[in-house]
Design an enzyme around this catalytic site. Structure first.
Site, mmCIF file in Angstrom:
data_model
loop_
_atom_site.group_PDB
_atom_site.id
_atom_site.type_symbol
_atom_site.label_atom_id
_atom_site.label_comp_id
_atom_site.label_asym_id
_atom_site.label_seq_id
_atom_site.Cartn_x
_atom_site.Cartn_y
_atom_site.Cartn_z
ATOM 1 N N HIS A 1 6.561 -71.901 -37.146
ATOM 2 C CA HIS A 1 5.748 -70.742 -37.538
ATOM 3 C C HIS A 1 4.549 -70.496 -36.630
ATOM 4 C CE1 HIS A 1 3.568 -73.941 -39.443
ATOM 5 N NE2 HIS A 1 4.481 -74.290 -39.783
ATOM 6 N N GLY B 1 1.484 -71.189 -37.320
ATOM 7 C CA GLY B 1 0.913 -72.501 -36.964
ATOM 8 C C GLY B 1 1.092 -73.222 -35.681
ATOM 9 N N HIS B 2 2.421 -73.328 -35.702
ATOM 10 C CA HIS B 2 2.573 -74.139 -34.579
ATOM 11 C C HIS B 2 2.502 -73.147 -33.046
ATOM 12 C CE1 HIS B 2 5.900 -75.487 -37.250
ATOM 13 N NE2 HIS B 2 5.727 -76.680 -36.702
ATOM 14 N N GLY C 1 -1.877 -79.966 -36.265
ATOM 15 C CA GLY C 1 -2.586 -79.036 -36.953
ATOM 16 C C GLY C 1 -3.403 -79.773 -38.138
ATOM 17 N N SER D 1 6.772 -75.066 -42.701
ATOM 18 C CA SER D 1 8.205 -74.889 -42.431
ATOM 19 C C SER D 1 8.784 -74.768 -43.970
ATOM 20 C CB SER D 1 8.810 -75.741 -41.527
ATOM 21 O OG SER D 1 8.120 -75.758 -40.297
#
Ligand code: PAF
Length: 283
Positions: free
Chosen positions: A34, A36-37, A147, A186
């Protein structure tokens, strides 16, 4: 973009990159990517010559009754996203490649690994530190990107790197949120529409703590109680913990003058979600 399924293939890439003096950034993931990754991938691209993203759903960090079997997997979609970001290499080993029969060696960061999520998920952080140290040995990155949403994980990995003198710089990227505040994860894919709405309570509880703190409240128990009360009585939500801890030791604090981590975890339906915020210390 090249996909390496074996450790030997990845090692050959590493040797070649070192031969021509290129730096490598590693973004370890379990896939189901997503924003964030992808924000970590962009940081890695900006800071390193070559970027490796590992995609490996690590069985060692899941407990016996957890969601290993149904953890979201979408390798083709992940590859498309990473190709579009200009990633150079994907490391996607099988479980057998990572844990050959007879593997009995683990890496444990004592005294930190049973705090916060480690208390509710015994063995989880041992699984994380074991796989991350293996990834570090395989890829030998100059920098590795994690993260802030997994704040305890970041603390534990930084401690492992320090304690074991692993020659990698750990870089932590900010939490990426949906427009309504839900931290990207996720596991958000597990939520149905009403649960997705209920899940906002994690962020709301942190905002409650932040607002009180901004108004000058410094009593830790008052902040914790206010954060917990924000959870109300939604039957689809079960609070696991809301704690205010030292960001380095993960121990509860009663003095906020040096800054603190407010960490929350809750089950929304069957999804276990986490979130956190950092309270600044006195300057
Ligand atoms: O944060 C994650 O996705 C995982 O814990 C990690 C770091 C990729 C190790 O499996």
């Amino acid at each position: 973009m090249k996909i390496c399924h074996t450790i030997d293939e990845m090692r050959a890439v590493r040797v070649a990159a070192r031969g021509v003096g290129k730096t490598i950034g590693l973004v370890p993931t379990m896939g189901a990517l997503h924003e964030g990754h992808l924000s970590l991938v962009r940081m890695a691209k900006a800071q390193c010559d070559l970027v490796v993203v590992s995609i490996f759903v690590n069985p060692l960090q899941f407990g016996p009754n957890e969601d290993l079997a149904k953890y979201p997997r979408n390798f083709d979609r992940d590859c498309d996203l990473l190709e579009r970001e200009g990633v150079d290499f994907i490391l996607a080993p099988s479980v057998e490649e990572m844990y050959p029969a007879g593997a009995v060696t683990y890496v444990t960061v004592e005294s930190l690994s049973d705090k916060l999520c480690g208390r509710s998920r015994p063995g989880h952080f041992r699984g994380v530190t074991t796989v991350v140290s293996k990834l570090f040995n395989i890829v030998q990155p100059d920098r590795a990107f994690f993260g802030q949403k997994d704040a305890a994980q970041s603390t534990i990995i930084r401690r492992m790197v320090r304690d074991l003198n692993i020659p990698v710089q750990v870089v932590i990227g900010a939490i990426v949120r949906e427009p309504d505040g839900l931290a990207m994860s996720s596991r958000n894919a597990y939520l149905d529409v009403p649960q997705r709405k209920s899940a906002l309570v994690l962020h709301r509880s942190l905002q409650t703590v932040q607002a009180l703190f901004d108004q000058g409240e410094r009593r830790v128990q008052t902040l914790i109680e206010a954060g917990k009360q924000a959870f109300g009585r939604d039957p689809s939500v079960q609070l696991d913990y809301l704690e205010i801890v030292d960001p380095e030791t993960l121990d509860p604090v009663d003095d906020l003058s040096r800054g603190a981590l407010v960490a929350v975890a809750a089950f929304v339906g069957k999804a276990r979600l986490i979130d956190n915020l950092v309270l600044p210390g006195n300057t």
